[in-house]
Write an enzyme that holds these catalytic residues in place. Structure first.
Site, PDB file in Angstrom:
ATOM      1  N   LYS A  21       0.877  -1.176   0.000  1.00 33.41           N
ATOM      2  CA  LYS A  21       0.000   0.000   0.000  1.00 33.41           C
ATOM      3  C   LYS A  21       0.908   1.216   0.000  1.00 33.41           C
ATOM      4  CE  LYS A  21      -3.473   2.352   2.884  1.00 33.41           C
ATOM      5  NZ  LYS A  21      -4.318   2.834   1.809  1.00 33.41           N
ATOM      6  N   THR A  24      -2.543   6.817   0.151  1.00 34.39           N
ATOM      7  CA  THR A  24      -3.751   6.887   0.957  1.00 34.39           C
ATOM      8  C   THR A  24      -4.603   8.003   0.379  1.00 34.39           C
ATOM      9  OG1 THR A  24      -4.661   7.036   3.195  1.00 34.39           O
ATOM     10  CG2 THR A  24      -2.732   8.415   2.722  1.00 34.39           C
ATOM     11  N   GLU A  74      -3.293   0.972  -3.670  1.00 34.82           N
ATOM     12  CA  GLU A  74      -4.000   0.716  -2.405  1.00 34.82           C
ATOM     13  C   GLU A  74      -4.061  -0.776  -2.086  1.00 34.82           C
ATOM     14  OE1 GLU A  74      -5.301   2.497  -0.014  1.00 34.82           O
ATOM     15  OE2 GLU A  74      -5.837   4.468  -0.768  1.00 34.82           O
TER      16      GLU A  74
END
Length: 103
Positions: A21, A24, A74
């Site tokens: 990841k 954000t 993500e």
């Protein structure tokens, strides 16, 4: 103890630590971060510190312009990403992408 600068749901902790990841997506309340910022990261649930990240870039996005690249960054499918963002930020359409790397 230093306060955390940003929090993530605990379910994202392992993906962040493993480098799966790398972005954000946040609302306007967290649009002030900029490239080069070093942020202490905590879990949303208990504010426990788990790493430091460096912001490598920022951009804006809408729910409609989220794409497969965002989903890949993500570590989820595009449909899942849109669902998660809509759940976290109901009735909002403008978002801020924060690119980061775990230090």
């Amino acid at each position: 103890m230093q306060p955390n600068d940003i929090t993530f749901f605990q379910r994202f902790q392992n993906d962040i630590l493993a480098g799966r990841k790398t972005i954000t997506i946040r609302d306007a309340s967290e649009s002030h971060f900029k490239a080069g910022d070093m942020l202490r990261v905590g879990r949303f649930e208990d504010d426990g510190y788990f790493c430091t990240i460096e912001v490598t870039g920022t951009s804006t996005v809408t729910l409609d312009t989220l794409n497969e690249k965002h989903a890949q960054q993500e570590n989820m499918s595009l449909d899942e990403l849109k669902r998660v963002i809509a759940e976290i930020y109901p009735n909002q359409t403008q978002f801020y992408v924060i690119d980061f790397k775990c230090l």
